[in-house]
Scaffold this motif. Sequence first.
Motif, PDB file in Angstrom:
ATOM      1  N   UNK A 303       0.834  -1.195   0.000  1.00  0.00           N
ATOM      2  CA  UNK A 303       0.000   0.000   0.000  1.00  0.00           C
ATOM      3  C   UNK A 303       0.867   1.242   0.000  1.00  0.00           C
ATOM      4  N   UNK A 304       0.270   2.373  -0.209  1.00  0.00           N
ATOM      5  CA  UNK A 304       1.005   3.621  -0.192  1.00  0.00           C
ATOM      6  C   UNK A 304       0.806   4.400  -1.466  1.00  0.00           C
ATOM      7  N   UNK A 305       1.741   5.297  -1.742  1.00  0.00           N
ATOM      8  CA  UNK A 305       1.599   6.205  -2.869  1.00  0.00           C
ATOM      9  C   UNK A 305       1.492   5.468  -4.194  1.00  0.00           C
ATOM     10  N   UNK A 306       2.184   4.347  -4.332  1.00  0.00           N
ATOM     11  CA  UNK A 306       2.200   3.657  -5.612  1.00  0.00           C
ATOM     12  C   UNK A 306       0.825   3.158  -6.013  1.00  0.00           C
ATOM     13  N   UNK A 307      -0.004   2.768  -5.063  1.00  0.00           N
ATOM     14  CA  UNK A 307      -1.293   2.172  -5.391  1.00  0.00           C
ATOM     15  C   UNK A 307      -2.473   3.109  -5.327  1.00  0.00           C
ATOM     16  N   UNK A 308      -2.297   4.309  -4.756  1.00  0.00           N
ATOM     17  CA  UNK A 308      -3.386   5.273  -4.632  1.00  0.00           C
ATOM     18  C   UNK A 308      -2.904   6.609  -5.186  1.00  0.00           C
TER      19      UNK A 308
END
Length: 460
Positions: A303-308
């Motif tokens: 999770x984190x910036x890469x997925x959202x």
Amino acid sequence: MSTKQCSDCSGSYPDDVDGPSRRLAALVSWPAAPLTDSLVRRALTDIGQVEISPSLPTLPLSSKLLQWAAYDTIDHSLTVTEPNRVLSSAYTIRKALIRKHFFARCTRSYILKHPQSVLATSVPRTWDIEMSFAHELDELWHDELWDLGEELETSPGRWYILKPGMADAGMGIRLFNSKDTLREIFEEFEGHSDDEEAESCDTFVITSQLRHFVIQEYVANPLLIDPREFLPGSHVKATERLRGRKFHLRTYVVASGVLRVYMYRRMLALFSCEPYDFPRRGNNESSISLLPHLTNTSLQSRRGEEGVRLFDELIGHHILSGIEGNINLLEPDIADIREQMAQILADVFKAATEQAIHFQPLPNAFELYGVDFLVSHVPSGSHGPRFQVNILEVNAEPAIELTGPRLTWILEDLFKSIQVVCIAPFADGVSDQIDSWKVGEVRHNMQKCLDMQVRGAMGW
């Protein structure tokens, strides 16, 4: 102004309750959503005199009550019996929107009555079924699923997605392309081992406890983008190193009264945790990896910036679906996608109003929904826009905490907008600015999608 403590709650009331402006008390309680609780309280600080309590206060007759709380915390009978004094943050009855099988019936009925509706091309073909055990499929193939059975036998290249009607967080979602595979899925749900549950991406469900399912035609040509491109700290720049991932758009939508619908313009793109690949079986004939296909944030292993990402952050990214070559997602593309979404939302809520038993808007209620859309890539040479927007589902009390810390600021802005659009007119008793707001116009980062009077609605 002096205040006095209320003996029935943690709030306080002014001594001169008979003054020119009636006080506003607020029930704010989100036991399972502390971020939502914090956002609501912060949004209410922009209102003058408001006393916030985690429990339902006893009000003087001259006071107004705002119930901005979780659905199960709201006193719904008070919403109905005190329409002039109480404003609540949920419609009491809205199954036509938030239950997948009810939503399927709602949109199907509307399309039959209004074949020119945008929903005719923006709702994936859907079958809703009720069953508990795998052997019940034998009868369904001759009844509700007879046309699906024909397609499975004559078009083996098509894939379909199974979803429980009342589960969330991606639970119970499966892909299949044959009758045998669908039977194996239900047999898996009937009797599973701990290993099987682990292998299913933590999406196991118990069929006999759900009964209601929907089957949708799988959208096999999604718009693909690599969310790592241009991400701060990422070194992925070259086109040949990019790997397209599937994503869906999470749009926050506010319905108010009977009936106005607003779409929050700062929408999220939620990505799968693995690069996209057309559905294919693993070594186990009934095993299909869901990781390239599921975009639900709660199921991502990373999770984190890469997925959202914010949808607007994807402007300039390479489009990695289709065969057009080196093309990018442009600002006009996003504007077109947004406009399609607004049109779809308008017809979705119109469809719901025709299901009077399962959707009953109230003049003194509003509600925040998380609506999920999937954008498919239309090959060049086709008539019309190069992107097609499909609506997937409507979620009540969306899990906004999964947005992540980087984008919490958009949630703060969202709840402030809700306060301005829904709460302030109730607290002040003035709605001139809201009444003059035209469909299609954007204010407070909200685009009005629908403004209609639902005849027969309670209190209208």
